[in-house]
Design an enzyme around this catalytic site. Structure first.
Site, PDB file in Angstrom:
ATOM      1  N   GLU A  82       2.108   6.113  -6.113  1.00  0.00           N
ATOM      2  CA  GLU A  82       3.120   5.234  -6.699  1.00  0.00           C
ATOM      3  C   GLU A  82       2.511   4.230  -7.657  1.00  0.00           C
ATOM      4  OE1 GLU A  82       6.810   4.401  -4.031  1.00  0.00           O
ATOM      5  OE2 GLU A  82       5.058   4.326  -2.738  1.00  0.00           O
TER       6      GLU A  82
ATOM      7  N   CYS B  90       1.178  -2.073 -12.063  1.00  0.00           N
ATOM      8  CA  CYS B  90       0.333  -2.087 -10.877  1.00  0.00           C
ATOM      9  C   CYS B  90       0.091  -0.623 -10.521  1.00  0.00           C
ATOM     10  CB  CYS B  90       1.057  -2.805  -9.737  1.00  0.00           C
ATOM     11  SG  CYS B  90       0.192  -2.703  -8.164  1.00  0.00           S
TER      12      CYS B  90
ATOM     13  N   CYS C  52      -6.000   5.640   1.413  1.00  0.00           N
ATOM     14  CA  CYS C  52      -7.045   4.622   1.425  1.00  0.00           C
ATOM     15  C   CYS C  52      -7.765   4.693   2.762  1.00  0.00           C
ATOM     16  CB  CYS C  52      -6.398   3.240   1.274  1.00  0.00           C
ATOM     17  SG  CYS C  52      -7.590   1.880   1.161  1.00  0.00           S
TER      18      CYS C  52
ATOM     19  N   CYS D 163      -6.504  -1.570   6.598  1.00  0.00           N
ATOM     20  CA  CYS D 163      -5.973  -2.919   6.836  1.00  0.00           C
ATOM     21  C   CYS D 163      -4.678  -2.815   7.647  1.00  0.00           C
ATOM     22  CB  CYS D 163      -5.696  -3.635   5.513  1.00  0.00           C
ATOM     23  SG  CYS D 163      -7.166  -3.777   4.468  1.00  0.00           S
TER      24      CYS D 163
ATOM     25  N   CYS E 226      -1.133  -3.161   5.951  1.00  0.00           N
ATOM     26  CA  CYS E 226      -0.855  -2.407   4.726  1.00  0.00           C
ATOM     27  C   CYS E 226      -0.150  -1.092   5.014  1.00  0.00           C
ATOM     28  CB  CYS E 226      -2.158  -2.132   3.979  1.00  0.00           C
ATOM     29  SG  CYS E 226      -1.891  -1.227   2.450  1.00  0.00           S
TER      30      CYS E 226
ATOM     31  N   CYS F  68       3.483  -5.798  -2.718  1.00  0.00           N
ATOM     32  CA  CYS F  68       2.124  -5.470  -2.254  1.00  0.00           C
ATOM     33  C   CYS F  68       2.108  -4.812  -0.891  1.00  0.00           C
ATOM     34  CB  CYS F  68       1.280  -6.721  -2.112  1.00  0.00           C
ATOM     35  SG  CYS F  68       1.136  -7.621  -3.605  1.00  0.00           S
TER      36      CYS F  68
HETATM   37  N1  SAH Z   1      -7.592  -2.058  -1.791  1.00  0.00           N
HETATM   38  C1  SAH Z   1      -7.380  -3.139  -2.710  1.00  0.00           C
HETATM   39  C2  SAH Z   1      -6.157  -2.998  -3.578  1.00  0.00           C
HETATM   40  C3  SAH Z   1      -4.886  -2.499  -2.952  1.00  0.00           C
HETATM   41  S1  SAH Z   1      -3.981  -3.567  -1.903  1.00  0.00           S
HETATM   42  C4  SAH Z   1      -7.382  -4.452  -1.963  1.00  0.00           C
HETATM   43  O1  SAH Z   1      -7.547  -4.460  -0.763  1.00  0.00           O
HETATM   44  O2  SAH Z   1      -7.291  -5.491  -2.603  1.00  0.00           O
HETATM   45  C5  SAH Z   1      -3.228  -4.728  -2.962  1.00  0.00           C
HETATM   46  C6  SAH Z   1      -2.999  -6.078  -2.305  1.00  0.00           C
HETATM   47  O3  SAH Z   1      -1.871  -6.056  -1.429  1.00  0.00           O
HETATM   48  C7  SAH Z   1      -4.166  -6.566  -1.472  1.00  0.00           C
HETATM   49  O4  SAH Z   1      -4.396  -7.931  -1.683  1.00  0.00           O
HETATM   50  C8  SAH Z   1      -3.646  -6.320  -0.072  1.00  0.00           C
HETATM   51  O5  SAH Z   1      -4.358  -7.035   0.870  1.00  0.00           O
HETATM   52  C9  SAH Z   1      -2.205  -6.712  -0.235  1.00  0.00           C
HETATM   53  N2  SAH Z   1      -1.315  -6.296   0.844  1.00  0.00           N
HETATM   54  C10 SAH Z   1      -1.349  -5.164   1.557  1.00  0.00           C
HETATM   55  N3  SAH Z   1      -0.354  -5.143   2.470  1.00  0.00           N
HETATM   56  C11 SAH Z   1       0.347  -6.278   2.314  1.00  0.00           C
HETATM   57  C12 SAH Z   1       1.501  -6.844   2.954  1.00  0.00           C
HETATM   58  N4  SAH Z   1       2.133  -6.205   3.937  1.00  0.00           N
HETATM   59  N5  SAH Z   1       1.946  -8.036   2.521  1.00  0.00           N
HETATM   60  C13 SAH Z   1       1.315  -8.683   1.516  1.00  0.00           C
HETATM   61  N6  SAH Z   1       0.232  -8.215   0.877  1.00  0.00           N
HETATM   62  C14 SAH Z   1      -0.258  -7.032   1.283  1.00  0.00           C
END
Ligand code: SAH
Length: 344
Positions: free
Chosen positions: A90, A103, A110, A114, A117, A329
């Protein structure tokens, strides 16, 4: 077959010379490719025979739009693309006064895991090629009819875990004759891999590095970001300090506010402490809904912000875009393979 959109102009030139073609054709082809053509036949200023030879020699990737969602709230557009091998990714187009931003994803899935995420549960399937990253921008422009002036590598995937392809992608969008997006208009977001950060520093690019921090202490960070178990906050900040020293570029720290997890006063204090002597910028993000998870958005974002500010930290609270279409995000690619969303 070589993916033609992953090639830099000089590599195209070599390929054309091998075919006995004049060098100026490389510039023409590069420019067509970066306009988002979907076949060699659209390259109308090339001789027909050359178009045929190119089609035999090179793969021209064209992602298929599986789904397009347009936010009623702010015009944000989310695209679900199907790649040539059937995998889906996406990207999101966000419309800002200072220019439109895409974006984009850097991997299919991935491996960082996390807990907050939405992309984590499906794991890492494969890296995207430079051309597939470029395609997300080209075909977003083509479909939306909008111009794009900024890029953020904040979609699905960990860009520093696909380092070489990401680097090549950055050069592709930067080159004359293509999209010509300046490095200052590009942000790369990482979960914080020190080796990758050091490598990136050595390239001395003018892009903005965003580090997804989300907690200033090891206990919390390791709980929500497994990658921290091997690295640790201390080592991450050491790498950030080196990055700033080498590039002179301020780092932006992403911090998703999670209720009762990372929003305590002592965590604001520790964060301010860690940032001392290192110019940086903290971006507080309202946690986006994480299905099937006990994690909830914090109710103390304003207190947290004020506490950081009182200690001299530059802070912004990120505006949510496209939340009605799960474009925010960490929300990308849930159920992407089946082509359904939570709301359908
Ligand atoms: N792997 C990279 C880029 C992808 S994630 C990274 O970790 O930065 C893009 C952003 O979205 C990151 O800052 C991540 O921590 C954030 N993110 C992921 N899940 C989220 C959520 N549920 N709420 C808010 N931000 C989130």
């Amino acid at each position: 077959m070589t993916e033609i959109k992953s090639l830099l102009p000089e590599e195209l030139k070599t390929g054309l010379t091998e075919l006995g073609e004049p060098a100026f054709r490389a510039g023409q082809i590069f420019s067509w490719l970066h306009k988002g053509v979907s076949s060699f036949d659209e390259m109308t200023n090339l001789p027909l025979t050359l178009r045929q030879t190119l089609a035999e020699r090179y793969l021209l990737t064209v992602p298929e739009i599986v789904r397009r969602q347009v936010s009623q709230a702010d015009g944000t557009r989310k695209y679900l693309w199907r790649l040539t091998d059937g995998n889906c990714i996406e990207s999101v187009l966000m419309r800002y006064h200072h220019g439109n931003t895409v974006c984009l994803s850097s991997q299919v899935g991935c491996r960082m895991g996390c807990v907050f995420c939405a992309s984590a549960p499906m794991g890492h399937i494969r890296n995207l090629t430079p051309g597939e990253m470029l395609d997300q921008v080209l075909f977003t422009i083509r479909d939306s009819g909008e111009t794009v002036s900024n890029l953020v590598l904040m979609g699905i995937g960990e860009p520093l875990d696909n380092y070489d392809n990401v680097m090549r992608f950055l050069h592709l969008v930067n080159r004359p004759g293509g999209l010509e997006i300046g490095m200052r208009h590009i942000s790369l977001s990482t979960c914080g891999l020190p080796e990758g950060i050091d490598k990136l520093a050595s390239e001395r690019l003018q892009l903005t590095l965003s580090v997804s921090l989300h907690a200033p202490d090891d206990e919390t960070r390791s709980r929500i970001m497994p990658v921290n178990r091997a690295v640790g906050v201390e080592k991450l900040f050491d790498a950030c300090r080196r990055y700033f020293r080498t590039t002179g570029r301020r780092i932006s720290y992403e911090y998703a506010m999670i209720d009762g997890v990372n929003d305590a006063a002592w965590q604001a204090d520790l964060l301010a402490e860690r940032l001392k002597g290192m110019p940086g910028h903290v971006n507080l993000i309202p946690l986006n809904n994480v299905p099937d998870s006990p994690l909830k958005p914090s109710r103390h974002t304003e207190d947290f912000r004020r506490r950081l500010e009182r200690q001299g930290v530059t802070v912004t609270v990120r505006r949510r875009m496209g939340s009605d279409i799960d474009a925010a995000c960490g929300q990308l690619r849930r159920h992407a393979m089946t082509g359904t969303t939570e709301k359908e």
